[in-house]
Design an enzyme around this catalytic site. Sequence first.
Site, PDB file in Angstrom:
ATOM      1  N   GLU A 112       0.820  -1.207   0.000  1.00  0.00           N
ATOM      2  CA  GLU A 112       0.000   0.000   0.000  1.00  0.00           C
ATOM      3  C   GLU A 112       0.859   1.265   0.000  1.00  0.00           C
ATOM      4  O   GLU A 112       1.883   1.330   0.678  1.00  0.00           O
ATOM      5  CB  GLU A 112      -0.941  -0.013   1.200  1.00  0.00           C
ATOM      6  CG  GLU A 112      -2.062  -1.004   0.974  1.00  0.00           C
ATOM      7  CD  GLU A 112      -2.966  -1.172   2.173  1.00  0.00           C
ATOM      8  OE1 GLU A 112      -4.172  -1.317   1.970  1.00  0.00           O
ATOM      9  OE2 GLU A 112      -2.470  -1.156   3.306  1.00  0.00           O
TER      10      GLU A 112
ATOM     11  N   CYS B 295       4.011  -2.775  17.568  1.00  0.00           N
ATOM     12  CA  CYS B 295       3.528  -1.599  18.301  1.00  0.00           C
ATOM     13  C   CYS B 295       2.016  -1.763  18.486  1.00  0.00           C
ATOM     14  O   CYS B 295       1.301  -2.071  17.523  1.00  0.00           O
ATOM     15  CB  CYS B 295       3.862  -0.329  17.529  1.00  0.00           C
ATOM     16  SG  CYS B 295       5.641  -0.203  17.198  1.00  0.00           S
TER      17      CYS B 295
ATOM     18  N   CYS C 264      -0.724   0.138  16.304  1.00  0.00           N
ATOM     19  CA  CYS C 264      -0.523   0.185  14.850  1.00  0.00           C
ATOM     20  C   CYS C 264      -1.115  -1.049  14.186  1.00  0.00           C
ATOM     21  O   CYS C 264      -0.828  -2.178  14.581  1.00  0.00           O
ATOM     22  CB  CYS C 264       0.975   0.274  14.553  1.00  0.00           C
ATOM     23  SG  CYS C 264       1.366   0.113  12.804  1.00  0.00           S
TER      24      CYS C 264
ATOM     25  N   GLY D 164       5.841  -1.144   7.509  1.00  0.00           N
ATOM     26  CA  GLY D 164       7.161  -1.695   7.756  1.00  0.00           C
ATOM     27  C   GLY D 164       8.130  -0.772   8.462  1.00  0.00           C
ATOM     28  O   GLY D 164       7.890   0.432   8.606  1.00  0.00           O
TER      29      GLY D 164
ATOM     30  N   SER E   5       9.559   7.617  15.963  1.00  0.00           N
ATOM     31  CA  SER E   5       8.257   7.321  16.558  1.00  0.00           C
ATOM     32  C   SER E   5       8.457   7.176  18.060  1.00  0.00           C
ATOM     33  O   SER E   5       8.735   6.088  18.555  1.00  0.00           O
ATOM     34  CB  SER E   5       7.702   6.020  15.978  1.00  0.00           C
ATOM     35  OG  SER E   5       7.409   6.206  14.623  1.00  0.00           O
ATOM     36  N   LEU E   6       8.309   8.270  18.784  1.00  0.00           N
ATOM     37  CA  LEU E   6       8.624   8.246  20.218  1.00  0.00           C
ATOM     38  C   LEU E   6       7.424   7.746  21.027  1.00  0.00           C
ATOM     39  O   LEU E   6       7.512   6.731  21.718  1.00  0.00           O
ATOM     40  CB  LEU E   6       9.059   9.645  20.666  1.00  0.00           C
ATOM     41  CG  LEU E   6       9.646   9.730  22.066  1.00  0.00           C
ATOM     42  CD1 LEU E   6      10.928   8.917  22.181  1.00  0.00           C
ATOM     43  CD2 LEU E   6       9.909  11.182  22.468  1.00  0.00           C
ATOM     44  N   HIS E   7       6.348   8.474  20.978  1.00  0.00           N
ATOM     45  CA  HIS E   7       5.041   8.065  21.528  1.00  0.00           C
ATOM     46  C   HIS E   7       4.944   7.908  23.045  1.00  0.00           C
ATOM     47  O   HIS E   7       3.827   7.777  23.571  1.00  0.00           O
ATOM     48  CB  HIS E   7       4.532   6.769  20.886  1.00  0.00           C
ATOM     49  CG  HIS E   7       4.506   6.796  19.392  1.00  0.00           C
ATOM     50  ND1 HIS E   7       4.023   7.869  18.676  1.00  0.00           N
ATOM     51  CD2 HIS E   7       4.923   5.894  18.459  1.00  0.00           C
ATOM     52  CE1 HIS E   7       4.130   7.614  17.376  1.00  0.00           C
ATOM     53  NE2 HIS E   7       4.675   6.439  17.218  1.00  0.00           N
TER      54      HIS E   7
ATOM     55  N   ASN F 204      -5.328   7.125  15.003  1.00  0.00           N
ATOM     56  CA  ASN F 204      -6.283   6.673  13.992  1.00  0.00           C
ATOM     57  C   ASN F 204      -6.774   5.287  14.370  1.00  0.00           C
ATOM     58  O   ASN F 204      -6.005   4.331  14.311  1.00  0.00           O
ATOM     59  CB  ASN F 204      -5.608   6.614  12.615  1.00  0.00           C
ATOM     60  CG  ASN F 204      -5.259   7.998  12.123  1.00  0.00           C
ATOM     61  OD1 ASN F 204      -6.105   8.866  12.044  1.00  0.00           O
ATOM     62  ND2 ASN F 204      -3.988   8.203  11.825  1.00  0.00           N
TER      63      ASN F 204
ATOM     64  N   CYS G 265      -2.146   7.195   8.930  1.00  0.00           N
ATOM     65  CA  CYS G 265      -0.996   6.547   9.574  1.00  0.00           C
ATOM     66  C   CYS G 265      -1.407   5.328  10.369  1.00  0.00           C
ATOM     67  O   CYS G 265      -2.330   5.395  11.178  1.00  0.00           O
ATOM     68  CB  CYS G 265      -0.390   7.521  10.576  1.00  0.00           C
ATOM     69  SG  CYS G 265       0.907   8.476   9.910  1.00  0.00           S
TER      70      CYS G 265
HETATM   71  N1  SAH Z   1       7.829   1.663  11.165  1.00  0.00           N
HETATM   72  C1  SAH Z   1       8.118   3.033  11.084  1.00  0.00           C
HETATM   73  C2  SAH Z   1       7.407   3.751   9.959  1.00  0.00           C
HETATM   74  C3  SAH Z   1       5.976   3.373   9.667  1.00  0.00           C
HETATM   75  S1  SAH Z   1       4.766   3.862  10.838  1.00  0.00           S
HETATM   76  C4  SAH Z   1       7.824   3.694  12.414  1.00  0.00           C
HETATM   77  O1  SAH Z   1       7.219   3.073  13.278  1.00  0.00           O
HETATM   78  O2  SAH Z   1       8.220   4.842  12.575  1.00  0.00           O
HETATM   79  C5  SAH Z   1       4.547   5.603  10.524  1.00  0.00           C
HETATM   80  C6  SAH Z   1       4.021   6.393  11.730  1.00  0.00           C
HETATM   81  O3  SAH Z   1       2.639   6.110  11.982  1.00  0.00           O
HETATM   82  C7  SAH Z   1       4.757   6.053  12.999  1.00  0.00           C
HETATM   83  O4  SAH Z   1       5.052   7.211  13.748  1.00  0.00           O
HETATM   84  C8  SAH Z   1       3.737   5.224  13.728  1.00  0.00           C
HETATM   85  O5  SAH Z   1       4.007   5.168  15.083  1.00  0.00           O
HETATM   86  C9  SAH Z   1       2.466   5.932  13.379  1.00  0.00           C
HETATM   87  N2  SAH Z   1       1.252   5.156  13.637  1.00  0.00           N
HETATM   88  C10 SAH Z   1       1.118   3.819  13.609  1.00  0.00           C
HETATM   89  N3  SAH Z   1      -0.163   3.467  13.891  1.00  0.00           N
HETATM   90  C11 SAH Z   1      -0.859   4.601  14.103  1.00  0.00           C
HETATM   91  C12 SAH Z   1      -2.237   4.886  14.396  1.00  0.00           C
HETATM   92  N4  SAH Z   1      -3.121   3.915  14.499  1.00  0.00           N
HETATM   93  N5  SAH Z   1      -2.593   6.182  14.538  1.00  0.00           N
HETATM   94  C13 SAH Z   1      -1.681   7.173  14.368  1.00  0.00           C
HETATM   95  N6  SAH Z   1      -0.380   6.956  14.077  1.00  0.00           N
HETATM   96  C14 SAH Z   1       0.034   5.686  13.937  1.00  0.00           C
HETATM   97 FE1  SF4 Z   2       5.578  -0.219  14.875  1.00  0.00          FE
HETATM   98 FE2  SF4 Z   2       6.076   1.184  12.622  1.00  0.00          FE
HETATM   99 FE3  SF4 Z   2       5.978  -1.530  12.571  1.00  0.00          FE
HETATM  100 FE4  SF4 Z   2       3.730  -0.126  12.959  1.00  0.00          FE
HETATM  101  S1  SF4 Z   2       5.003  -0.123  11.107  1.00  0.00           S
HETATM  102  S2  SF4 Z   2       4.398  -1.967  14.093  1.00  0.00           S
HETATM  103  S3  SF4 Z   2       4.481   1.633  14.147  1.00  0.00           S
HETATM  104  S4  SF4 Z   2       7.471  -0.269  13.683  1.00  0.00           S
END
Ligand code: SAH
Ligand code: SF4
Length: 412
Positions: free
Chosen positions: A127, A151, A154, A213, A267-269, A344, A387
Amino acid sequence: MAVTLDLSKGNSNAPTVMPPLSEATGDDKPSLIGMNRDELREALLSVGVADKQIRMRTGQIWNWLYQRGVSDISGMSNMSKGLRDELASAFTIGRPEIVSEQISVDGTRKWLFRFPARGAGRPVEVETVYIPEEDRGTLCVSSQVGCTLTCTFCHTGTQTLVRNLTAEEIVSQVLLARERLGDFPGMDDTGPKGILVPQEGRKITNVVMMGMGEPLYNFDNVKQALLIMADGEGISLSKRRITLSTSGVVPMIERCGAETGVMLAISLHAVRDDLRDELVPINKKWPIKDLLDACRAYPGLSNARRITFEYVMLKGVNDSPTDARELVRLLKGIPAKINLIPFNPWPGSSYECSDWEQIEVFADIVNHAGYASPIRTPRGRDIFAACGQLKSESERLRIKDRRALEAAGAAE
Ligand code: SAH
Ligand code: SF4
């Protein structure tokens, strides 16, 4: 293969779901797309191009592929028919199949691309999302099918890793998106001479490696693809307009800066290890302190080239004013931007997005400390393109494919 998504229930402003737009070529020859200059050199030598012509031919081929967007070797009209035939017998520049294209009511587009199996690889669906804004157009590119990480907020994280994408597959996402958006200059058969990449009016001005990814777990292929995107003879995007987002693969961060020179997003969170261990489990391996140390040492970091810290707003989990103050304290001394992402939701997710007032209180604290902290407006929600929502269709197709394969196996 068509994907039918019923997105229109109770929604008069329904997004557009397009029928299948192209068929896969089924071509298992190696692709010239995504090759670096050394690989292309070998490819050209193998079809008898003389050593002293390699540079010129490489320039011509890159121009056709990345600046003019041809999808057929026979269209490379400034090369002899004999050479084109030789190249076409050994290589392909075919595009993946466009399984579906969805257009959100807000203009966001999401594609499901299907790449053919080449060599030992198996076909995969990927995608890619395009987000148009007033001053830019951002393409969100995938680096893997699925993810090894888990995560908890996600959707991709609920899907296991299918495989890494190749450099060809990463670059092709950009090429096909450009083609669908009409983002290549008008084609004619006069050859590349005098044709410049339009810097004005490009539809895709920015690329973010924020699709499916973890890009730093597929570093070699991602790096090769990013260098083609940033190359003046390639897709010709400024490195300042390419961002790689990582969940925190600490040992690869230095190499990412030194070898690609692109912008970094983290991606700190969460601001405490116990919570980050839960939300972003890679934190158990590389905790917040190690991650921030690697950020401080990121090659090329300056006030003009800041690191973006992404922070997803989860109601009652990580969104208190205390969290905001701790965030400010942690980032002290790092040239940083903070990107607050409203969570999201996806089917089956166990979190809720923070209330808007709570997000504003959080943003105010961060702003007062001197950080720009835009709140990212969710885009393409009606087509599940936001995202962290990239997953469902691919998995559905994979299950369907798997069933078909199982059925075929059972019939043997
Ligand atoms: N794997 C990498 C890049 C892809 S995710 C990473 O984790 O950084 C891209 C971004 O979307 C990351 O910051 C991730 O934490 C965020 N993300 C994942 N799921 C989400 C959701 N359900 N709502 C908002 N942001 C999300
Ligand atoms: Fe975590 Fe990024 Fe993989 Fe989603 S795509 S599981 S936010 S590392």
